[in-house]
Design a protein around this motif. Structure first.
Motif, PDB file in Angstrom:
ATOM      1  N   VAL A  25     -32.474  39.355  23.445  1.00 50.71           N
ATOM      2  CA  VAL A  25     -31.919  39.689  22.132  1.00 50.71           C
ATOM      3  C   VAL A  25     -30.829  38.696  21.763  1.00 50.71           C
ATOM      4  CG1 VAL A  25     -30.792  41.459  20.724  1.00 50.71           C
ATOM      5  CG2 VAL A  25     -32.376  42.133  22.546  1.00 50.71           C
ATOM      6  N   MET A  26     -31.002  38.004  20.658  1.00 50.40           N
ATOM      7  CA  MET A  26     -29.954  37.161  20.098  1.00 50.40           C
ATOM      8  C   MET A  26     -29.058  37.994  19.196  1.00 50.40           C
ATOM      9  SD  MET A  26     -31.883  33.610  19.082  1.00 50.40           S
ATOM     10  CE  MET A  26     -32.438  32.482  20.351  1.00 50.40           C
ATOM     11  N   VAL A  27     -27.755  37.783  19.295  1.00 49.88           N
ATOM     12  CA  VAL A  27     -26.790  38.478  18.437  1.00 49.88           C
ATOM     13  C   VAL A  27     -25.876  37.429  17.823  1.00 49.88           C
ATOM     14  CG1 VAL A  27     -24.952  40.185  18.310  1.00 49.88           C
ATOM     15  CG2 VAL A  27     -26.882  40.555  19.859  1.00 49.88           C
ATOM     16  N   GLY A  28     -25.855  37.367  16.509  1.00 46.66           N
ATOM     17  CA  GLY A  28     -25.024  36.399  15.823  1.00 46.66           C
ATOM     18  C   GLY A  28     -23.546  36.732  15.922  1.00 46.66           C
ATOM     19  N   GLY A  29     -22.715  35.770  15.510  1.00 46.21           N
ATOM     20  CA  GLY A  29     -21.284  36.009  15.472  1.00 46.21           C
ATOM     21  C   GLY A  29     -20.494  35.107  16.384  1.00 46.21           C
ATOM     22  N   PHE A  30     -19.194  35.042  16.098  1.00 45.38           N
ATOM     23  CA  PHE A  30     -18.238  34.254  16.872  1.00 45.38           C
ATOM     24  C   PHE A  30     -16.936  35.039  16.861  1.00 45.38           C
ATOM     25  CE2 PHE A  30     -16.823  29.660  17.817  1.00 45.38           C
ATOM     26  CZ  PHE A  30     -15.729  30.089  18.541  1.00 45.38           C
TER      27      PHE A  30
END
Length: 229
Positions: A25-30
């Motif tokens: 699972v890829m999860v965006g954000g920083f």
């Protein structure tokens, strides 16, 4: 011209049902920005485990994808840095979770290569360091490069600002970070957005992610963390 393909708008609980035990699972954000908190909360509540989490960082133990790590839901994390979440380091050192770290530019380029269907790319970053361990090294015109392989996922959870009913996405400021790249590199893409408008209401020049890449839309929830993005 055919009719536009309208993407389903579903609850966060319905959206994450497609994520199964053992999925990547890829999860965006920083850090705080650009994280699909509504979706990560729903995935946490669903209880799915044995996940491979692909995210720039693991933020904090109490929110976002950090909750998945702290809750023992991840067998492996692929990231750029994890310093804000002490549980990530602890689980790795205790042998309870695998951890792969990449320089941030390399990390996002691996995702971009995966989305573009490339076989990999060459980078001098990491030559002469532990980063090159176990990787193929090529020399071109007297300079050494590491062959980095593409990175893809079963599902990507991305955070955008507005969407139209076809799934075209716009972003606000730095919330673009890793979200557009991840939207190209997963079999299923779920977008959490502030607002959904009718087809034709978005300025075409503001669209960053095309609707053909997006499978489902979810409206942002009201949690304190979702309100930060």
């Amino acid at each position: 011209m055919g009719k536009p393909v309208i993407k389903p708008v579903v609850s966060p609980q319905e959206a994450v049902k497609c994520i199964k035990q053992g999925d990547s699972v890829m999860v965006g954000g920083f850090n705080w920005g650009g994280i699909p908190y509504t979706l990560t909360d729903a995935l946490y509540d669903q209880g799915t485990d044995d996940l491979t989490l692909i995210s720039n960082d693991t933020i904090y133990e109490y929110c976002g994808q950090g909750k998945l790590v702290a809750g023992g839901r991840c067998k492996k994390v692929i990231a750029s840095h994890v310093g804000l979440n002490k549980t990530t380091g602890r689980l790795f050192h205790e042998g309870k979770m695998e951890l792969e770290l990449y320089p941030q530019g390399t990390y996002v380029e691996k995702i971009r290569a995966g989305g573009a269907g490339l076989g990999g790319f060459l980078t001098p970053t990491g030559i002469g360091t532990v980063v090159e361990k176990g990787k193929q090294i090529l020399e071109i015109n007297g300079k050494k490069y590491i062959l980095e392989l593409p990175l893809t996922a079963d599902v990507a959870l991305v955070r955008a600002y507005r969407a139209d009913r076809m799934g075209n996405l716009t972003y606000r400021g730095t919330n673009q970070n890793f979200n557009p790249a991840m939207a190209t590199a997963a079999k299923i893409v779920i977008a959490e957005v502030d607002e959904i408008v009718n087809v034709g209401e978005l300025d075409p020049n503001s669209i960053i992610t095309q609707g053909i890449l997006v499978d489902m839309l979810v409206l942002k929830g009201d949690s304190i963390y979702a309100s930060r993005t």
